[in-house]
Design a protein around this motif. Structure first.
Motif, short mmCIF file in Angstrom:
data_model
loop_
_atom_site.label_atom_id
_atom_site.label_comp_id
_atom_site.label_asym_id
_atom_site.label_seq_id
_atom_site.Cartn_x
_atom_site.Cartn_y
_atom_site.Cartn_z
N TYR A 2 0.94 -1.01 0.11
CA TYR A 2 0.08 0.04 -0.01
C TYR A 2 0.82 1.22 -0.13
CZ TYR A 2 -2.46 3.65 1.99
OH TYR A 2 -3.05 5.00 2.30
N CYS A 3 0.60 2.02 -0.87
CA CYS A 3 1.36 3.58 -0.84
C CYS A 3 0.33 4.66 -1.15
CB CYS A 3 2.24 3.49 -2.32
SG CYS A 3 3.40 2.18 -2.26
N SER A 4 0.66 5.47 -0.44
CA SER A 4 0.25 6.75 -0.29
C SER A 4 1.12 8.15 -0.19
CB SER A 4 -0.67 6.85 1.04
OG SER A 4 0.20 6.99 2.20
N LEU A 5 0.33 9.31 -1.02
CA LEU A 5 0.94 10.46 -1.30
C LEU A 5 -0.08 11.54 -0.50
CD1 LEU A 5 2.88 12.13 -2.90
CD2 LEU A 5 1.22 12.24 -4.36
N TRP A 6 0.55 12.45 0.32
CA TRP A 6 -0.41 13.45 0.93
C TRP A 6 0.05 14.88 0.57
CZ3 TRP A 6 -4.57 11.73 3.36
CH2 TRP A 6 -4.46 10.28 3.65
#
Length: 110
Positions: free
Chosen positions: A72-76
Motif C-alpha cells: 500500500y502506498c500513499s501520497l499526501w
C-alpha cells in the motif's frame, strides 16, 4: 499412531492460519477499496475506489493511494513523496507496516 502423525502433519498449517497474514497487491485492493478504517485515538481513513483517500483526525486531510509491488502506498500533498507499507490482515484488523517495522492497526468501520 497413524492418526497422530496426520494430526501433527496438519498442526503447522493450523497455527499459520491464525494471526496476521501478509496481503498481496490484489488482496490489498480488495481489503481497502471502498472501505473505512478506524484508528486508535479516534482517527479514521476512507479508501475510495478512485484511489483518493481521506484521513480524519480533528479535520480532513486528502491524499491518494495506490498498490505498488504488493504494498500500500500513499501520497499526501503538498508532499510529492510516496510512503509505502506492507499490509497484513487479521479478521477486521488491517496492519500497516513501515520500512522500519513500525506498525499502525486500523479496524473496519461498520
Amino acid at each position: 499412531m497413524r492418526r497422530f502423525a496426520l494430526i501433527v502433519a496438519f498442526w503447522p498449517g493450523v497455527l499459520m492460519a491464525e494471526g496476521f497474514q501478509r496481503l498481496t497487491g490484489d488482496e490489498i485492493l480488495e481489503a481497502l477499496s471502498g472501505r473505512k478504517l478506524n484508528y486508535e485515538g479516534g482517527a479514521s481513513q476512507t479508501f475510495e475506489p478512485s484511489m483518493h483517500t481521506q484521513y480524519f483526525s480533528g479535520g480532513p486531510s486528502a491524499g491518494i493511494w495506490a498498490v505498488q509491488e504488493d504494498q500500500y502506498c500513499s501520497l499526501w500533498p503538498p508532499s510529492d513523496l510516496w510512503a509505502c507499507y506492507d499490509i497484513e490482515r487479521n479478521g477486521d484488523v488491517i496492519r500497516f507496516i513501515g520500512k522500519g517495522g513500525d506498525t499502525t492497526d486500523g479496524v473496519y468501520a461498520e
